[in-house]
Design a protein around this motif. Structure first.
Motif, PDB file in Angstrom:
ATOM      1  N   GLY A   1     -29.280  87.096  -6.432  1.00 48.08           N
ATOM      2  CA  GLY A   1     -28.739  87.715  -5.224  1.00 48.08           C
ATOM      3  C   GLY A   1     -27.963  88.977  -5.525  1.00 48.08           C
ATOM      4  O   GLY A   1     -28.081  89.982  -4.809  1.00 48.08           O
ATOM      5  N   LEU A   2     -27.159  88.954  -6.604  1.00 51.99           N
ATOM      6  CA  LEU A   2     -26.402  90.148  -6.988  1.00 51.99           C
ATOM      7  C   LEU A   2     -27.331  91.282  -7.398  1.00 51.99           C
ATOM      8  O   LEU A   2     -27.102  92.444  -7.046  1.00 51.99           O
ATOM      9  N   ASN A   3     -28.374  90.957  -8.156  1.00 48.89           N
ATOM     10  CA  ASN A   3     -29.326  91.991  -8.571  1.00 48.89           C
ATOM     11  C   ASN A   3     -29.991  92.645  -7.359  1.00 48.89           C
ATOM     12  O   ASN A   3     -30.138  93.874  -7.285  1.00 48.89           O
ATOM     13  N   ALA A   4     -30.405  91.815  -6.395  1.00 50.76           N
ATOM     14  CA  ALA A   4     -31.103  92.328  -5.227  1.00 50.76           C
ATOM     15  C   ALA A   4     -30.181  93.176  -4.350  1.00 50.76           C
ATOM     16  O   ALA A   4     -30.539  94.279  -3.922  1.00 50.76           O
ATOM     17  N   THR A   5     -28.987  92.656  -4.073  1.00 48.67           N
ATOM     18  CA  THR A   5     -28.065  93.395  -3.200  1.00 48.67           C
ATOM     19  C   THR A   5     -27.532  94.656  -3.875  1.00 48.67           C
ATOM     20  O   THR A   5     -27.214  95.640  -3.190  1.00 48.67           O
ATOM     21  N   ASP A   6     -27.432  94.660  -5.212  1.00 50.38           N
ATOM     22  CA  ASP A   6     -27.019  95.878  -5.907  1.00 50.38           C
ATOM     23  C   ASP A   6     -28.071  96.966  -5.745  1.00 50.38           C
ATOM     24  O   ASP A   6     -27.750  98.153  -5.594  1.00 50.38           O
ATOM     25  N   SER A   7     -29.350  96.569  -5.773  1.00 56.30           N
ATOM     26  CA  SER A   7     -30.424  97.541  -5.563  1.00 56.30           C
ATOM     27  C   SER A   7     -30.413  98.074  -4.131  1.00 56.30           C
ATOM     28  O   SER A   7     -30.765  99.233  -3.893  1.00 56.30           O
ATOM     29  N   LEU A   8     -29.981  97.224  -3.188  1.00 56.14           N
ATOM     30  CA  LEU A   8     -29.990  97.631  -1.782  1.00 56.14           C
ATOM     31  C   LEU A   8     -28.756  98.447  -1.411  1.00 56.14           C
ATOM     32  O   LEU A   8     -28.859  99.468  -0.709  1.00 56.14           O
ATOM     33  N   TRP A   9     -27.570  98.000  -1.879  1.00 53.62           N
ATOM     34  CA  TRP A   9     -26.330  98.614  -1.421  1.00 53.62           C
ATOM     35  C   TRP A   9     -25.480  99.197  -2.548  1.00 53.62           C
ATOM     36  O   TRP A   9     -24.399  99.744  -2.293  1.00 53.62           O
ATOM     37  N   GLU A  10     -25.928  99.069  -3.789  1.00 51.10           N
ATOM     38  CA  GLU A  10     -25.261  99.671  -4.947  1.00 51.10           C
ATOM     39  C   GLU A  10     -23.778  99.304  -5.012  1.00 51.10           C
ATOM     40  O   GLU A  10     -22.901 100.156  -5.141  1.00 51.10           O
TER      41      GLU A  10
END
Length: 342
Positions: free
Chosen positions: A299-308
């Motif tokens: 989840g952290l990897n995905a949301t970091d890609s989306l919202w940095e």
């Protein structure tokens, strides 16, 4: 470490992986070619052998590609090994239901492991390919892992229920294509028509009824039914474990080699766990905890890609977390043992 971000390792690393894994498989098959009961001592020594093989490859990765790649491999290896514990417990239940003699279990596990190697390769290729579509795929993987964790928590409450494997999809598929000879016939998966006719003439088999109506001269034995159930159960398990290990690294060779070396040691690990099952009562809780951790990492990897947002879990932290949670589960099992079965 530019090589970490590339799809595919250099040719020499791939060759080392193939030679090391195939060589170890050949040694294992040569040493376990007979139908003999695997003792706890033998299983423990072979389990150490498979761990040493994995450590040799990890050492090569550290030397050839640096500490980050080596840590990613070790994390994926340890994670797959721990997650496989739950799958091995399911196999114990399957063997018990089919009443598979101890000396034949290694043979069933052999074919189960071969199927796992093939299916993992397919799922890893598909999974790493899907991740290229964007971070939303990683979010889906996180939900899959999270769902698995909740299902395992729910399963602990229903652990006293005994599953009827005659209703299993694999069991019903085999019955659709083959008639069933209901008794074991040595270590054979199939029995020819002539052998069935000869068996039916024996006085002890006068009440035996041949199941199924498929038009074939081969009859499936309970051992083949057991293999079919084990194979399909492992495929379902791969839907959970592959996304979890992909959370560690998107590099296909890291993911597949970690899973490969972990899987190759499962046959002997099964007999260790079977002997120590009553002493590892809290190990499954460690598996559940790690699944929640992996869902968080995805989840952290995905949301970091989306919202940095900049939050992520490093390879070293992942490795330490896996090892610590596993250690806690083992220690807790000895400090707080479960109730003794009557």
């Amino acid at each position: 470490m530019n090589e970490v971000t590339h799809l595919g390792f250099p040719f020499d690393t791939t060759i080392v992986f193939i030679v090391l894994s195939l060589g170890a498989i050949f040694i294992d098959l040569f040493m376990h070619r007979k139908d003999t009961i695997v003792t706890l001592k033998s299983a423990a020594l072979w389990s150490i052998f498979w761990v040493m093989i994995a450590m040799i490859f990890a050492a090569y990765l550290y030397y050839r590609h640096g500490s980050e790649v080596g840590s990613l491999f070790l994390t994926g290896y340890a994670l797959e090994k721990v997650l496989s514990v739950d799958n091995l417990f399911v196999m114990m239940a399957i063997f018990s239901w089919f009443a598979v003699p101890d000396q034949y279990r290694h043979r069933v596990l052999y074919w189960g492991i071969i199927g796992a190697i093939v299916f993992r390769a397919v799922f890893v290729a598909i999974g790493t390919g899907l991740l290229a579509l964007g971070p939303y795929v990683e979010l889906i993987f996180a939900l899959i892992v999270l769902w698995t964790a909740f299902m395992m928590l729910k399963g602990e409450a229903d652990e006293d229920e005994i599953e009827d494997y005659s209703q299993h999809l694999a069991y019903r598929l085999v019955k659709r294509f083959f008639p069933i000879w209901p008794k074991l016939y040595g270590h054979n998966f199939f029995v020819k028509q002539a052998d069935v006719d000869a068996e039916l003439k024996k006085p002890e088999n006068k009440d035996v009824k041949v199941g199924g109506s498929a038009k074939t001269t081969l009859y499936a034995t309970p051992l083949f039914l057991c293999v079919a159930v084990v194979e399909l159960s492992d495929v379902m398990f791969a839907f959970d474990s592959v996304p979890a290990v992909i959370a560690v690294s998107r590099e296909p060779l890291i993911v597949y080699s970690a899973m490969m070396f972990a899987i190759l040691g499962l046959r002997t690990l099964y007999f260790v766990l079977e002997a120590l099952k009553q002493y590892l009562v809290h190990l499954e809780k460690s598996v559940v905890a790690l699944l929640f951790f992996i869902a968080l990492k995805l989840g952290l990897n995905a949301t970091d890609s989306l919202w940095e947002h900049g939050w992520h879990i490093s390879a070293n932290v992942s490795l330490i977390t896996v090892l610590v949670v596993l250690t806690i589960g083992i220690i807790a099992s000895f400090l707080f043992p479960g109730k003794e079965e009557s």
